[in-house]
Design a protein around this motif. Structure first.
Motif, mmCIF file in Angstrom:
data_model
loop_
_atom_site.group_PDB
_atom_site.id
_atom_site.type_symbol
_atom_site.label_atom_id
_atom_site.label_comp_id
_atom_site.label_asym_id
_atom_site.label_seq_id
_atom_site.Cartn_x
_atom_site.Cartn_y
_atom_site.Cartn_z
ATOM 1 N N LEU A 260 0.430 -1.432 2.346
ATOM 2 C CA LEU A 260 0.343 0.392 2.630
ATOM 3 C C LEU A 260 -0.621 0.444 2.862
ATOM 4 C CD1 LEU A 260 2.122 0.954 -1.016
ATOM 5 C CD2 LEU A 260 3.126 1.341 1.693
ATOM 6 N N GLU A 261 -1.959 0.377 2.729
ATOM 7 C CA GLU A 261 -2.539 0.536 3.146
ATOM 8 C C GLU A 261 -2.850 0.118 4.289
ATOM 9 O OE1 GLU A 261 -5.174 0.827 -1.196
ATOM 10 O OE2 GLU A 261 -6.077 -1.056 0.518
ATOM 11 N N LEU B 86 -0.789 -0.919 7.076
ATOM 12 C CA LEU B 86 -0.633 -0.014 7.761
ATOM 13 C C LEU B 86 -1.108 1.697 7.786
ATOM 14 C CD1 LEU B 86 3.736 -1.104 6.196
ATOM 15 C CD2 LEU B 86 2.507 -0.726 8.294
ATOM 16 N N ALA B 87 -1.014 1.802 6.983
ATOM 17 C CA ALA B 87 -2.519 3.631 7.228
ATOM 18 C C ALA B 87 -2.955 3.325 7.919
ATOM 19 C CB ALA B 87 -2.264 4.392 5.914
ATOM 20 N N LYS B 88 -4.089 2.409 7.673
ATOM 21 C CA LYS B 88 -4.968 2.429 8.854
ATOM 22 C C LYS B 88 -4.585 2.069 10.338
ATOM 23 C CE LYS B 88 -8.443 0.681 4.935
ATOM 24 N NZ LYS B 88 -8.901 -0.347 4.335
ATOM 25 N N LYS C 96 0.153 -3.395 -2.755
ATOM 26 C CA LYS C 96 -0.621 -1.792 -2.005
ATOM 27 C C LYS C 96 -1.611 -2.555 -0.598
ATOM 28 C CE LYS C 96 -5.057 -0.125 -4.766
ATOM 29 N NZ LYS C 96 -5.974 -1.187 -5.396
ATOM 30 N N ASP D 149 -2.297 3.442 11.321
ATOM 31 C CA ASP D 149 -0.777 4.374 11.856
ATOM 32 C C ASP D 149 -2.813 5.794 12.143
ATOM 33 O OD1 ASP D 149 1.419 3.555 11.409
ATOM 34 O OD2 ASP D 149 1.708 4.891 10.248
ATOM 35 N N ALA D 150 -2.832 4.765 11.009
ATOM 36 C CA ALA D 150 -4.586 5.916 11.400
ATOM 37 C C ALA D 150 -5.075 6.164 12.544
ATOM 38 C CB ALA D 150 -5.277 6.386 10.592
#
Lengths: 286, 356
Positions: B241-242, B244-246, B238, B248-249
């Protein structure tokens, strides 16, 4: 004479030693005369008694332990549990203790044990496992202590406390396996939830970032279009100001410029009328 | 009659108030005056044995003296405390060092390691409130707070402590859910267990003081370890994933801002280009127009011819001579698409058609 005096000393010493007795801390004593209790409740210290005729019986007044072996009980929802407890007790009335169990600890514990176990069995039978495990330990044992004290008053002892050491599910029972199974599936649930939440958060973060990016770019486009428009307007204004002064010449001049830009390329064939103005002098010198 | 009546509140000390029964008055803590004592004892024996002063009497006296010399003091180590019983009754505590006392059987000393910290560890499997099973390794550190109680309060204080500790730990574990136990909120449980244990020990009168209680390790049982490990991995997944998304963002938004800056800059460039070109064009036009105004005919002609020259010179040309003299000008260029020959042929065909 001398022998007699020595013998006398020895006899006096023996009698003297036999007419006092010491009760240590953590003990109490009773004095018996021909098996009959003459005096009880001796505190620690040195005390007198009749020599030879009276015997002293000492008892431990410290808190003693009855440690039971784990036993199997059945809860209200018919689950087998192993319960291991210990009882703390002490002698409070030496006279009763002596008369009821002859001052024998093992016999006293044999009396206490079944009373407590019976009380415990009833208590466990009327409770579900959850109650037993959680709040049940202290309030349950307090009632049992009261019960045990009532039942053992004649023994001259006091049950100080009863504690449950362990409440376990038996290794050979089916309950344990199902508990493990449930724990496993609960963890699986947690794991799935966590992963899904992670995915959710990640998607939210990405979507938000994308939204921000789009907004930023759109704002830039808006500004850019405005800027371009300003440029166009300014240029238009400039042209109008300049060309407005002589529209006829502008038309001529601009047309020539267009011809140059659009026609002065080597693809295509230009057909010229020999009578055109350009070729005028090619035909006529005048 | 006892020296100390059972139940009588006030303690009477036969050795303190006797007033010279066995020695002169003075504090009882002081050692007996040996010479005086020996003299009195010898006189006593002499009287008994008829003044003979025989070997047996002397032997008894010698033994007594030796006994008194050996047993009228006690050495207490720095980590210890001595409990003194006078005729079985608690009298006083001895501090570390050499301490004087009455010889046995009057006073006896029990030494306890009062300052030494002992430790009990156990590993137990327990049920939690929500009927899960956890394995708890706990450790209790304790010392003797009250040596008198330690000796005379409970039989087997150390075993009592071990039992009470297990019971206390089970009580707090049994009153908590597994998630609470396995998560970081253990401190509260430990504090509760410690309080409970201390209260129990005080209730029994063990004289023990808990200095520390710890849950060294709390874990699910081996049988379900894999499931718990997977749940832990899920938590890491979890977080991963978070993150990674951050990541990317944090890349996406600045990039968009960069793009936005480029779009704006391009527009600014366009604006400047347009404006400046317009100004340039206007200036040029103005200048030429001024000249044109001065000599319109000549300027107009010149401009026309210059343009024609540029246009005509860069293209293949065909001149239609149907209305005048026969002049054909065909320049040789490499352009395949529109070769002058083809063009000429086309023109010729067109011309012949026109003849008919």
């Amino acid at each position: 004479m001398r022998f007699f005096s020595i013998a006398l000393i020895v006899i006096l010493m023996v009698i003297g030693a036999n007419s006092v007795f010491i009760v240590s801390e953590g003990q109490t004593a009773i004095v018996l005369q021909f098996g009959r209790i003459v005096q009880t409740d001796y505190k620690p210290g040195i005390h007198l008694k009749l020599p030879v005729l009276q015997q002293v019986q000492r008892f431990d007044t410290r808190v003693l332990t009855l440690d039971s072996a784990p036993e199997r009980y059945l809860t209200a929802e018919k689950k087998d549990v192993n319960i291991d407890f210990f009882v703390k007790w002490r002698v409070v009335d030496a006279e009763k203790y002596y008369t009821s169990v002859a001052g024998d600890e093992t016999r006293a514990q044999q009396r206490i044990g079944p009373i407590v176990k019976e009380g415990l069995r009833t208590a466990v039978n009327t409770r579900i496992l959850r109650e037993l495990v959680s709040g049940g330990r202290t309030d349950l044992t307090e009632a049992l202590v009261t019960e045990a004290n009532r039942a053992t008053t004649g023994l001259g002892i006091q049950v100080v406390d009863l504690r449950i050491k362990r409440i376990d599910l038996p290794e050979d029972g089916t309950v344990l396996g199902s508990v493990y199974e449930r724990m496993r599936s609960e963890r699986l649930k947690v794991a799935n939830k966590l992963r899904a939440e992670g995915s959710e958060t990640a998607k939210t973060i990405r979507a938000d970032a994308e939204r921000q990016a789009i907004v930023v770019k759109a704002e830039a486009y808006r500004d850019a279009q405005k800027t371009r428009g300003e440029g166009d307007a300014k240029a238009s204004e400039t042209y109008a100001a300049a060309y407005g002064k002589n529209p006829e010449f502008y038309a001529f001049y601009r047309s020539l410029e267009s011809y140059r830009d659009s026609l002065a390329k080597p693809n295509g064939v230009l057909m010229l009328d020999s009578k055109s103005e350009f070729l005028h002098y090619l035909q006529e010198s005048k | 009659m006892a020296w100390n009546e059972p139940g009588s509140g006030k303690q009477r000390d036969p050795w303190r108030d006797s007033g010279g029964n066995n020695r002169g008055s003075g504090g009882s803590r002081k050692p007996p005056d040996m010479d005086d004592l020996i003299k009195r004892i010898r006189a006593f024996f002499n009287r008994l044995t008829g003044g003979g002063g025989g070997g047996l009497g002397m032997a008894i006296i010698g033994l007594l003296i030796a006994w008194v010399a050996l047993d009228s003091w006690a050495r207490i180590d720095a980590s210890q405390s001595g409990v003194v019983l006078r005729f079985g009754q608690f009298s006083r505590l001895m501090p570390p060092g050499i301490n004087l006392k009455w010889p046995r059987p009057i006073e006896s000393v029990f030494k306890v390691n009062a300052k030494q910290i002992s430790s009990v560890s156990d590993q137990v499997r327990m049920l939690t409130q929500d009927e899960n099973i956890v394995q708890v390794d706990f450790n209790v550190q304790y010392q003797i707070g009250d040596p008198e109680k330690f000796l005379f309060g409970v039989r087997g204080p150390d075993e009592t402590l071990a039992q009470a500790a297990e019971s206390a730990v089970r009580t707090v574990i049994g009153a908590s859910s597994m998630d609470t136990i396995l998560s970081g909120q253990r401190t509260e449980l430990i504090v509760t267990a410690k309080k409970l244990l201390q209260a129990t020990l005080d209730q029994y009168g063990t004289g023990l003081v808990i200095t520390e209680l710890n849950f060294q390790n709390v874990r699910p049982p081996q049988e379900v370890k894999d499931a718990f490990d997977d749940a832990n991995r899920a938590l890491q997944d979890k977080q991963r994933l978070e993150e990674l998304a951050k990541a990317d963002a944090s890349q996406l938004v600045p990039e968009a801002r960069g793009d936005a800056a480029r779009i704006r800059a391009e527009a600014e460039g366009y604006k400047s280009e347009k404006t400046e070109r317009a100004l340039g064009d206007a200036d040029r036009f103005n200048l030429i127009e001024a000249q044109y105004r001065a000599a319109p005919e000549v300027t107009r002609k010149r401009l026309y011819l210059e343009t024609m020259q540029q246009v005509v010179s860069s293209m293949p040309k065909v001149i239609d001579s149907t209305s005048g003299k026969n002049i054909l000008y065909v320049p040789i260029t490499g352009d395949e698409k529109t070769t002058p020959a083809a063009a000429a042929a086309a023109v010729a065909a067109d011309a012949s058609k026109g003849d008919h």
